[in-house]
Design a protein around this motif. Structure first.
Motif, mmCIF file in Angstrom:
data_model
loop_
_atom_site.group_PDB
_atom_site.id
_atom_site.type_symbol
_atom_site.label_atom_id
_atom_site.label_comp_id
_atom_site.label_asym_id
_atom_site.label_seq_id
_atom_site.Cartn_x
_atom_site.Cartn_y
_atom_site.Cartn_z
ATOM 1 N N VAL A 1 1.901 -5.416 4.318
ATOM 2 C CA VAL A 1 1.057 -4.586 3.451
ATOM 3 C C VAL A 1 1.952 -3.925 2.417
ATOM 4 C CG1 VAL A 1 -0.558 -2.668 3.338
ATOM 5 C CG2 VAL A 1 -0.534 -4.163 5.347
ATOM 6 N N LYS A 2 1.834 -4.364 1.185
ATOM 7 C CA LYS A 2 2.688 -3.849 0.123
ATOM 8 C C LYS A 2 2.091 -2.625 -0.554
ATOM 9 C CE LYS A 2 5.819 -7.112 0.408
ATOM 10 N NZ LYS A 2 7.182 -6.798 0.879
ATOM 11 N N GLN A 3 0.741 -2.561 -0.588
ATOM 12 C CA GLN A 3 0.115 -1.461 -1.295
ATOM 13 C C GLN A 3 -1.314 -1.256 -0.809
ATOM 14 O OE1 GLN A 3 0.262 -3.049 -5.363
ATOM 15 N NE2 GLN A 3 -1.937 -3.466 -5.260
ATOM 16 N N VAL A 4 -1.808 -0.055 -1.022
ATOM 17 C CA VAL A 4 -3.225 0.247 -0.842
ATOM 18 C C VAL A 4 -3.689 0.925 -2.121
ATOM 19 C CG1 VAL A 4 -3.161 0.443 1.668
ATOM 20 C CG2 VAL A 4 -2.713 2.464 0.271
ATOM 21 N N ARG A 5 -4.972 0.756 -2.416
ATOM 22 C CA ARG A 5 -5.518 1.370 -3.621
ATOM 23 C C ARG A 5 -6.369 2.569 -3.244
ATOM 24 N NH1 ARG A 5 -7.957 -0.772 -9.256
ATOM 25 N NH2 ARG A 5 -9.291 1.034 -9.694
ATOM 26 N N PHE A 6 -6.219 3.637 -4.029
ATOM 27 C CA PHE A 6 -7.004 4.853 -3.827
ATOM 28 C C PHE A 6 -7.660 5.235 -5.147
ATOM 29 C CE2 PHE A 6 -7.817 9.346 -3.837
ATOM 30 C CZ PHE A 6 -8.212 9.641 -2.541
ATOM 31 N N ASP A 7 -8.981 5.425 -5.121
ATOM 32 C CA ASP A 7 -9.709 5.834 -6.321
ATOM 33 C C ASP A 7 -10.267 7.238 -6.130
ATOM 34 O OD1 ASP A 7 -10.182 3.385 -8.346
ATOM 35 O OD2 ASP A 7 -10.043 2.633 -6.296
ATOM 36 N N GLY A 8 -10.084 8.087 -7.146
ATOM 37 C CA GLY A 8 -10.545 9.465 -7.050
ATOM 38 C C GLY A 8 -11.034 10.002 -8.376
ATOM 39 N N TRP A 9 -11.112 11.340 -8.450
ATOM 40 C CA TRP A 9 -11.787 12.020 -9.547
ATOM 41 C C TRP A 9 -10.879 12.345 -10.723
ATOM 42 C CZ3 TRP A 9 -17.004 12.438 -9.374
ATOM 43 C CH2 TRP A 9 -17.612 12.214 -8.125
ATOM 44 N N GLY A 10 -9.600 12.048 -10.631
ATOM 45 C CA GLY A 10 -8.698 12.307 -11.746
ATOM 46 C C GLY A 10 -8.340 13.787 -11.895
ATOM 47 N N GLY A 11 -7.645 14.113 -12.975
ATOM 48 C CA GLY A 11 -7.318 15.489 -13.300
ATOM 49 C C GLY A 11 -6.476 16.176 -12.244
ATOM 50 N N VAL A 12 -6.739 17.479 -12.040
ATOM 51 C CA VAL A 12 -5.935 18.270 -11.109
ATOM 52 C C VAL A 12 -6.071 17.772 -9.676
ATOM 53 C CG1 VAL A 12 -5.957 20.339 -12.544
ATOM 54 C CG2 VAL A 12 -7.789 19.992 -10.872
ATOM 55 N N VAL A 13 -7.215 17.142 -9.367
ATOM 56 C CA VAL A 13 -7.422 16.613 -8.020
ATOM 57 C C VAL A 13 -6.451 15.465 -7.762
ATOM 58 C CG1 VAL A 13 -9.055 15.471 -6.486
ATOM 59 C CG2 VAL A 13 -9.823 17.352 -7.937
#
Length: 381
Positions: A51-63
């Motif tokens: 496992v070389k990488q995992v992807r994480f998607d979020g709300w951007g900005g300060v979060v």
């Protein structure tokens, strides 16, 4: 001395300021300790080649900044697994991307609300996490775990991570605290502020506040004609709908708008920057909880290790302080420090009984009709 006692001593030293975060993480790694159990990331030493990488998607900005600094960077350093980040402005937008993907492209997402969790589960996009690989779940407020398990038959496809409110934010140079408390949700449709009102471009939020403005239960409105009329009234008075937390902050900081509903953590961040922005949660205001959801087709063990890392009290508290939303950690089990108890929406009891959450059955059963109707209303119909 066994690992658990060595870990507890390091935690105690960190929380009392005897060592800084970088030193703490270094000692954890050097001592071969885990964040709550046996050896840190040990079972991934061999799996790192797979496992070389995992992807994480979020709300951007300060979060996203808080996640990167306090969770992802230390995780990458400890495991050798890269966290690739993506962002989105709304839950509907992100779900469309996931549905259009071939599978496996998206791994973890910072989802908002049990209704999002239910949508993913009903679409067959959920997984079954091995809770034994996420021992730090023991520190989480039980109520936050139970509501997800009720949706997915007693299993989990996520871990709860934080909570907050979508309350009413206002510029104190133009609107007093007394006026805001007196008018509550009606402040968002007050004609005297025409052209200085904002709002999130989200059908649930618009309907929730329109329900309050028409004296109805936001989890059970019976007069939808009145609700849509209130949505139209707000639309006609508003300068614009904002589509991200960054835009929300920019509009308020730049004095382009004087009142809007807003996310509690983003408003706290504005205050930290020196802006005199007031914030209230009206009766039956919009409370929400967010989770870290693992999408079907993801490398489960690597994701579970990341989730356990992120739920560790040291990591979770640091992220919470960075993003300004209370963590899902139970304040009856974990000392949360000085800042978190000052955050909007924080519940020192850990029961969250003072917050009103969206009923996933009610909202998801009406999603198709209401989201389409809002799309038309937003365009002027």
């Amino acid at each position: 001395m066994d690992n658990s006692k060595r870990y507890e001593r390091l935690i105690d030293r960190y929380q009392h300021g005897d060592i800084n975060r970088r030193t703490f993480l270094g000692l954890i790694g050097a001592a071969g300790l885990s964040y709550g159990v046996s050896s840190p990331f040990s079972r991934y030493a061999l799996a790192a080649d797979e496992v070389k990488q995992v992807r994480f998607d979020g709300w951007g900005g300060v979060v996203s900044e808080a996640f990167r600094k306090h969770a992802f960077d230390p995780y990458e350093k400890s495991t050798g697994i890269k966290v690739v980040e993506g962002t989105f402005g709304g839950g509907d937008e992100y779900l469309s991307r996931v549905k259009a993907s071939a599978g496996g492209e998206y791994n973890l997402a910072h989802l908002s609300g049990v209704f999002d969790y239910a949508r993913y589960h009903e679409l067959g996009l959920s997984t079954e996490l091995n809770e034994a690989n996420i021992p730090n779940l023991e520190f989480v407020i039980p109520k936050l775990i139970d509501v997800f398990k009720q949706v997915s038959g007693g299993k989990l496809s996520c871990v709860p991570y934080d909570y907050g409110t979508t309350g009413i934010a206002y510029n104190r140079a133009h609107i007093s605290d007394e006026e805001a408390r007196e008018k509550g949700a009606m402040l968002l449709i007050d004609p005297q502020y025409k052209g200085k009102i904002g709002g999130w471009n989200d059908w649930r939020t618009r309907i929730w506040y329109a329900s309050l403005q028409t004296g109805q239960d936001p989890n059970g409105a019976t007069d939808m004609d009145a609700v849509w009329d209130a949505v139209r009234t707000h639309r006609d008075l508003a300068l614009k709908y904002w589509t991200s937390g960054a835009e929300l902050m920019s509009l308020l900081a730049g004095d382009e708008i004087h009142v809007t509903e807003g996310w509690s953590g983003r408003i706290f961040a504005l205050r930290e920057e020196g802006h005199d922005i007031g914030y209230i949660d009206p009766p039956n205001g919009f409370g929400w909880q967010e989770c870290l959801f693992v999408i079907k087709g993801s490398p489960l063990e690597a994701c579970e290790e990341l989730l356990n890392f992120m739920l560790d009290p040291v990591t979770s508290i640091a992220v919470a302080e960075g993003q300004n939303y209370p963590p899902a950690l139970d304040p009856q089990k974990v000392q949360l420090g000085d800042k978190i108890p000052t955050l909007p929406a924080f519940d020192p009891s850990g029961t969250l009984e003072n917050l009103t959450f969206a009923d996933p059955t009610y909202w998801n059963s009406n999603e198709q009709e209401w989201s389409k109707t809002f799309g038309r209303v937003a365009k002027g119909y």
